[in-house]
Design a protein around this motif. Structure first.
Motif, PDB file in Angstrom:
ATOM      1  N   CYS A  36       0.833  -1.206   0.000  1.00  0.00           N
ATOM      2  CA  CYS A  36       0.000   0.000   0.000  1.00  0.00           C
ATOM      3  C   CYS A  36       0.867   1.257   0.000  1.00  0.00           C
ATOM      4  CB  CYS A  36      -0.937   0.000   1.211  1.00  0.00           C
ATOM      5  SG  CYS A  36      -2.242  -1.231   1.088  1.00  0.00           S
ATOM      6  N   SER A  37       2.000   1.199   0.689  1.00  0.00           N
ATOM      7  CA  SER A  37       2.891   2.359   0.769  1.00  0.00           C
ATOM      8  C   SER A  37       3.764   2.527  -0.467  1.00  0.00           C
ATOM      9  CB  SER A  37       3.821   2.235   1.982  1.00  0.00           C
ATOM     10  OG  SER A  37       3.089   2.199   3.160  1.00  0.00           O
ATOM     11  N   ASN A  38       4.362   1.444  -0.924  1.00  0.00           N
ATOM     12  CA  ASN A  38       5.372   1.538  -1.982  1.00  0.00           C
ATOM     13  C   ASN A  38       5.079   0.706  -3.223  1.00  0.00           C
ATOM     14  OD1 ASN A  38       7.029   3.278  -0.419  1.00  0.00           O
ATOM     15  ND2 ASN A  38       7.698   1.508   0.766  1.00  0.00           N
ATOM     16  N   GLY A  39       3.917   0.150  -3.306  1.00  0.00           N
ATOM     17  CA  GLY A  39       3.582  -0.702  -4.436  1.00  0.00           C
ATOM     18  C   GLY A  39       3.545   0.018  -5.762  1.00  0.00           C
ATOM     19  N   TYR A  40       3.281   1.310  -5.709  1.00  0.00           N
ATOM     20  CA  TYR A  40       3.217   2.060  -6.967  1.00  0.00           C
ATOM     21  C   TYR A  40       4.562   2.090  -7.671  1.00  0.00           C
ATOM     22  CZ  TYR A  40      -1.417   3.356  -5.486  1.00  0.00           C
ATOM     23  OH  TYR A  40      -2.725   3.299  -5.084  1.00  0.00           O
ATOM     24  N   GLU A  41       5.642   2.038  -6.908  1.00  0.00           N
ATOM     25  CA  GLU A  41       6.968   1.995  -7.527  1.00  0.00           C
ATOM     26  C   GLU A  41       7.145   0.693  -8.313  1.00  0.00           C
ATOM     27  OE1 GLU A  41       9.038   4.521  -7.613  1.00  0.00           O
ATOM     28  OE2 GLU A  41       7.652   5.668  -6.374  1.00  0.00           O
ATOM     29  N   LEU A  42       6.657  -0.396  -7.754  1.00  0.00           N
ATOM     30  CA  LEU A  42       6.720  -1.686  -8.433  1.00  0.00           C
ATOM     31  C   LEU A  42       5.845  -1.669  -9.688  1.00  0.00           C
ATOM     32  CD1 LEU A  42       7.719  -4.618  -8.474  1.00  0.00           C
ATOM     33  CD2 LEU A  42       5.847  -5.184  -6.936  1.00  0.00           C
ATOM     34  N   ASP A  78       5.025  -1.193 -15.542  1.00  0.00           N
ATOM     35  CA  ASP A  78       4.403  -0.398 -16.592  1.00  0.00           C
ATOM     36  C   ASP A  78       5.448   0.145 -17.564  1.00  0.00           C
ATOM     37  OD1 ASP A  78       2.051   0.808 -17.757  1.00  0.00           O
ATOM     38  OD2 ASP A  78       2.818   2.726 -16.996  1.00  0.00           O
ATOM     39  N   GLU A  79       6.551   0.621 -17.028  1.00  0.00           N
ATOM     40  CA  GLU A  79       7.614   1.166 -17.870  1.00  0.00           C
ATOM     41  C   GLU A  79       8.164   0.085 -18.804  1.00  0.00           C
ATOM     42  OE1 GLU A  79       9.888   4.021 -19.567  1.00  0.00           O
ATOM     43  OE2 GLU A  79       8.303   4.321 -18.087  1.00  0.00           O
ATOM     44  N   LEU A  80       8.372  -1.092 -18.269  1.00  0.00           N
ATOM     45  CA  LEU A  80       8.889  -2.180 -19.099  1.00  0.00           C
ATOM     46  C   LEU A  80       7.880  -2.562 -20.181  1.00  0.00           C
ATOM     47  CD1 LEU A  80      11.188  -4.148 -19.637  1.00  0.00           C
ATOM     48  CD2 LEU A  80      10.136  -5.705 -18.012  1.00  0.00           C
ATOM     49  N   LEU A  81       6.608  -2.637 -19.812  1.00  0.00           N
ATOM     50  CA  LEU A  81       5.581  -2.997 -20.788  1.00  0.00           C
ATOM     51  C   LEU A  81       5.438  -1.923 -21.859  1.00  0.00           C
ATOM     52  CD1 LEU A  81       2.845  -4.556 -18.484  1.00  0.00           C
ATOM     53  CD2 LEU A  81       4.437  -5.738 -20.004  1.00  0.00           C
ATOM     54  N   LYS A  82       5.514  -0.662 -21.473  1.00  0.00           N
ATOM     55  CA  LYS A  82       5.438   0.427 -22.453  1.00  0.00           C
ATOM     56  C   LYS A  82       6.598   0.351 -23.431  1.00  0.00           C
ATOM     57  CE  LYS A  82       5.014   3.954 -19.696  1.00  0.00           C
ATOM     58  NZ  LYS A  82       4.878   5.304 -19.127  1.00  0.00           N
ATOM     59  N   ARG A  83       7.764   0.017 -22.908  1.00  0.00           N
ATOM     60  CA  ARG A  83       8.966  -0.030 -23.749  1.00  0.00           C
ATOM     61  C   ARG A  83       8.902  -1.185 -24.742  1.00  0.00           C
ATOM     62  NH1 ARG A  83      11.672   4.571 -23.527  1.00  0.00           N
ATOM     63  NH2 ARG A  83      11.702   5.365 -21.419  1.00  0.00           N
ATOM     64  N   THR A  84       8.284  -2.288 -24.346  1.00  0.00           N
ATOM     65  CA  THR A  84       8.308  -3.470 -25.206  1.00  0.00           C
ATOM     66  C   THR A  84       7.018  -3.676 -25.981  1.00  0.00           C
ATOM     67  OG1 THR A  84       7.590  -4.901 -23.399  1.00  0.00           O
ATOM     68  CG2 THR A  84       9.959  -4.673 -23.748  1.00  0.00           C
ATOM     69  N   HIS A  85       5.905  -3.164 -25.474  1.00  0.00           N
ATOM     70  CA  HIS A  85       4.620  -3.377 -26.137  1.00  0.00           C
ATOM     71  C   HIS A  85       4.613  -2.667 -27.482  1.00  0.00           C
ATOM     72  CE1 HIS A  85       0.464  -4.495 -26.416  1.00  0.00           C
ATOM     73  NE2 HIS A  85       0.165  -3.271 -26.777  1.00  0.00           N
ATOM     74  N   GLY A  86       4.331  -3.396 -28.490  1.00  0.00           N
ATOM     75  CA  GLY A  86       4.249  -2.802 -29.810  1.00  0.00           C
ATOM     76  C   GLY A  86       5.571  -2.783 -30.556  1.00  0.00           C
ATOM     77  N   THR A  87       6.681  -2.836 -29.827  1.00  0.00           N
ATOM     78  CA  THR A  87       7.962  -2.815 -30.526  1.00  0.00           C
ATOM     79  C   THR A  87       8.417  -4.210 -30.888  1.00  0.00           C
ATOM     80  OG1 THR A  87       9.211  -2.855 -28.462  1.00  0.00           O
ATOM     81  CG2 THR A  87       8.713  -0.683 -29.396  1.00  0.00           C
ATOM     82  N   ARG A  88       7.925  -5.175 -30.166  1.00  0.00           N
ATOM     83  CA  ARG A  88       8.290  -6.560 -30.479  1.00  0.00           C
ATOM     84  C   ARG A  88       7.187  -7.473 -29.968  1.00  0.00           C
ATOM     85  NH1 ARG A  88      13.711  -6.894 -28.158  1.00  0.00           N
ATOM     86  NH2 ARG A  88      13.496  -4.722 -28.181  1.00  0.00           N
TER      87      ARG A  88
END
Length: 160
Positions: free
Chosen positions: A121-127, A132-142
């Motif tokens: 609840c405190s720090n899960g958003y970082e995870l 999300d960052e990894l999925l954004k980087r890879t989604h659609g590019t490969r």
């Protein structure tokens, strides 16, 4: 030919691994502080958190923990000695061993789980941000092939 992995993708993957390791390491420390070994906590959690309709057999627990059958049996032995779990035989098939939490095991599990949920609840958003960052980087590019796990192969076989 597969697309080249970018520096941003490596960074995103490294950040995700870092966040996961932090969460797991802190969980291990909380388990120790409660008097449990991390593997013991994970076994208690696996028993309590099984999907609906699944029974806590040694085989199921070994699969859920990604451990060998004999390693799970040893964990159960130690937890049973401390009064955290109980083994019973299946009614229809006496060879099946079912594992259940005892009240003492429930209390120990709850202490650690309460902390872990609070941490998320405190720090899960970082995870989540790292994923999300990894999925954004890879989604659609490969387009990635999903690894064939034993569970996935079994599900495909059962469906048809």
């Amino acid at each position: 030919m597969a697309a080249e992995i970018t520096t941003a993708e490596y960074r995103a993957l490294a950040e995700l691994r870092y966040r996961l390791r932090l969460f797991l390491r802190e969980g291990d420390a909380v388990a120790h502080a409660t008097g449990l070994e991390p593997q013991q906590y994970l076994l208690l959690l696996a028993i309590r958190g099984l999907p609906e309709g699944e029974e806590a057999t040694v085989r199921t627990l070994a699969e859920r923990l990604a451990l060998k059958h004999h390693s799970v049996v040893e964990l159960i032995d130690r937890l049973e000695m401390h009064g955290y779990v109980r083994r019973t035989r299946g009614r229809e098939d006496r060879r099946r061993v079912l594992v259940s939490l005892l009240p003492r095991g429930e209390r120990m599990l709850e202490q650690v789980a309460r902390d872990r949920i609070g941490e998320l609840c405190s720090n899960g958003y970082e995870l989540v941000r790292a994923i999300d960052e990894l999925l954004k980087r890879t989604h659609g590019t490969r387009r990635r092939k999903q690894p064939k796990t034993a569970a996935a192969r079994g599900a495909r076989t059962r469906r048809g």
